[in-house]
Design an enzyme around this catalytic site. Structure first.
Site, mmCIF file in Angstrom:
data_model
loop_
_atom_site.group_PDB
_atom_site.id
_atom_site.type_symbol
_atom_site.label_atom_id
_atom_site.label_comp_id
_atom_site.label_asym_id
_atom_site.label_seq_id
_atom_site.Cartn_x
_atom_site.Cartn_y
_atom_site.Cartn_z
ATOM 1 N N SER B 153 0.993 7.732 -3.948
ATOM 2 C CA SER B 153 2.932 7.452 -3.289
ATOM 3 C C SER B 153 3.582 8.516 -3.922
ATOM 4 C CB SER B 153 3.628 6.891 -3.228
ATOM 5 O OG SER B 153 4.346 7.211 -2.103
ATOM 6 N N ASP B 320 -3.454 6.549 6.880
ATOM 7 C CA ASP B 320 -2.276 6.951 6.366
ATOM 8 C C ASP B 320 -1.587 7.800 6.992
ATOM 9 O OD1 ASP B 320 -0.120 7.902 4.630
ATOM 10 O OD2 ASP B 320 -0.943 8.206 2.961
ATOM 11 N N HIS B 353 -0.232 3.535 4.396
ATOM 12 C CA HIS B 353 -0.161 4.046 3.214
ATOM 13 C C HIS B 353 -0.505 2.688 1.663
ATOM 14 C CE1 HIS B 353 1.911 6.720 0.111
ATOM 15 N NE2 HIS B 353 2.841 5.907 0.301
#
Lengths: 203, 376
Positions: B153, B320, B353
């Site tokens: 991320s 995601d 995610h």
């Protein structure tokens, strides 16, 4: 993708690439061909593979591998990014035949394609005997085969002509992986179990 | 993946007295970094891996403190002897980035100019500023080049930034569940989260420390919203469905559905310990990240600054939607256009995610395979 044990086409392909060349192997499996080309010919290699287990195996082999579906084309690759784009024993598993050939010659200067020849005499005999062929180069039963396109050496050459592709070199191998020293295309079509082609397109 | 946790760990605090000039034009006159390390730095100092944290992460990446056996590091499952980030082979460094709220200098630290907490006056920090702070941390340890920089991320953005800012100092980059820049939708989510904090009456323009308050409601809402976007629809459906806490409708506004209960719990837990100003800063760093901006948006030109010697592993997760596979592929395409050594995996995991934090054998196998090719 097909990833058979003995890969006689590997030696042919290795003879066509030069040190430092950029090679893209489509349906690279565990990366064996690229590993061989990197070790023996010092090329820069990348592979494309869809099966997660093969992606992992290729990475363990130290190969650059991009997980992607060939049926979606080669959209992540720029024009003329490679010297050679290889499709080893995979063309017969791809539905968009013309699409992938066009894509190979978009991203690469030269396409290298190997495929099993369905007109090989033992395959023909098998069909005449009433059964679909199973051989060294066609190692599947009809019900579990990944192959979706069934074509011969002559079929392939007709398609290349239709698409305006130039055959730079052709090598036809028997079941033992030996090159067949015959010139006439019709004879090769009958005697050859596996065909390997170098293709370009006039730019 | 087998292997075990690193066990008992200790945090350290390292002081840096040289001012850090920030992308925003602000300056941090001096700062502390909270740091943890696992494993042993080899004599050649060639085995160091930097782990960059995401929005709410910190330096406590793996193991646990002697007096807090329950407090496992946020990425404990991938670090330790026999795990992909193998502490018998690598020296792993985790830090809390400047602007954080877990021991590094941040908005709740004292501003030397006023003697009061920085609060809203803490300068906005960018991903590139963090990379500079991390480069100085490498200098502190005498590390010329990281064997690898790893992040998911926002952490993946730092790994990507490393390859552009200091191409000679990073030999391998693992960019997981990340993106070359946020989409408008993604920025929009961040802005709603920020608005929740900024409009909380307890926020006091960011100087809530002086008022003895904390904008708990805003922070809680921000986290609840964020949390929804980190999970997949399928996963929420499987986990909560439409389950009711008391079996039948109550026809009021109290907690009824299990998913409400879960989100409120997550929001409360987060608001209880996280600093709202840090949350604002971290989301702005996400929004601003766009290394291709100075190349007219052409990421291919930007990635040309990376080193041909650096190996990249880019990974995304099928479910995601906050950092979708398509965004990772943009990075891959830009690297391929430059002939860089890159591998890309699109991993089929059901946790949205948050998948990047899961201990999936295939996912961890890929990381293990990539790191296994590193020659020390």
């Amino acid at each position: 993708m097909t990833n058979a044990q003995g890969r006689p086409d590997f030696a042919v392909i290795a003879g066509w690439v030069a040190p430092g060349h950029r090679v893209l192997d489509l349906g690279c499996g565990d990366g064996s061909l690229l590993r061989q080309l990197i070790d023996a010919r010092n090329v820069q290699g990348w592979g494309v593979e869809i099966e997660p287990a093969n992606v992992l195996a290729a990475m363990r082999n130290g190969i650059n591998v991009i997980q992607s579906n060939l049926e979606d084309g080669l959209r992540d690759f720029a024009d003329e990014a490679f010297d050679h784009v290889v499709l080893s024993r995979t063309l017969q598993t791809v539905r968009h035949t013309e699409g992938i050939l066009n894509e190979m010659l978009r991203v690469g200067r030269e396409a290298v394609v190997s495929f099993p020849n369905f007109a090989y005499w033992k395959n023909l005999r098998s069909v005449l005997d009433g059964r679909m062929p199973v051989s060294e180069d066609l190692p599947y039963q009809w019900y579990d085969s990944p192959n979706v396109r069934f074509f011969t050496l002559l079929d392939f050459e007709a398609l290349c002509a239709q698409m305006g592709l130039t055959v730079v070199e052709r090598r036809v191998l028997d079941e033992a992986g030996e090159s067949i020293a015959v010139d006439a295309a019709h004879d090769l079509n009958f005697l050859g179990s596996l065909a390997v082609y170098r293709l370009t397109r006039a730019r | 993946m087998s292997g075990s946790s690193v066990g008992v760990v200790e945090a350290q605090r390292i002081h840096f007295s040289e001012p850090l000039h920030l992308r925003s034009g602000g300056v941090l006159p001096a700062y502390d970094l909270a740091v943890e390390t696992y494993g042993t730095l080899n004599a050649a100092k060639s085995n160091a891996i930097l782990v960059c944290h995401a929005l709410s992460g910190h330096h406590h990446v793996a193991g646990h403190y002697a007096d807090q056996p329950e407090n496992l590091g946020w990425w404990d499952n991938i670090i330790g002897p026999g795990r992909p980030l193998d502490t018998e082979r690598f020296f792993i460094v985790g830090l809390n980035n400047p602007g954080g709220c877990h021991g590094s200098t941040g908005p709740s630290s004292t501003n030397p100019a006023t003697g009061k907490p920085w609060g809203a006056d803490f300068p906005i920090v960018a991903v590139s500023d963090w990379v500079e702070a991390q480069a100085r941390l490498a200098d502190h340890f005498g590390i010329d080049a990281w064997a690898a920089v790893v992040g998911g991320s926002l952490g993946g953005m730092q790994a990507l930034r490393w390859t552009i800012s200091h191409p000679q100092r990073i030999r391998n980059a693992l960019i997981i569940a990340s993106a070359p820049k946020l989409t408008a939708q993604n920025i929009a989510f961040n802005d709603v989260a920020r608005q929740a904090i900024l409009t909380d009456p307890d926020f006091h323009g960011g100087h809530y420390y002086e008022h003895g308050t904390r904008p708990m409601r805003g922070l809680r809402l921000a986290r609840m919203l964020g949390h929804i976007t980190y999970l997949s629809d399928d996963q929420m459906g499987e986990k909560f469905g439409r389950e009711l806490r008391h079996g039948s409708f109550a026809f009021d506004y109290d907690v009824e559905f299990e998913v409400e209960s879960y989100l409120r719990y997550q929001g409360d837990k987060f608001a209880g310990h996280f600093d709202a100003n840090t949350y604002l800063l971290m989301t702005k760093a996400l929004d601003y990240f766009d290394p291709a901006r100075l190349d007219d948006g052409d990421l291919v030109r930007t990635m040309a600054r990376s080193s041909p010697q650096t190996n990249f592993f880019v990974a995304s997760f099928t479910t995601d939607w906050r950092f979708s596979p398509a965004r990772s592929r943009e990075i891959v395409a830009a690297l391929l256009a430059n002939g860089r050594r890159v591998s890309y995996a699109e991993i089929d995991l059901n946790f949205g995610h948050d998948s990047f934090l899961m201990a999936d054998p295939h996912y961890h196998g890929l990381v293990d395979a990539f790191l296994g090719n590193i020659r020390l």
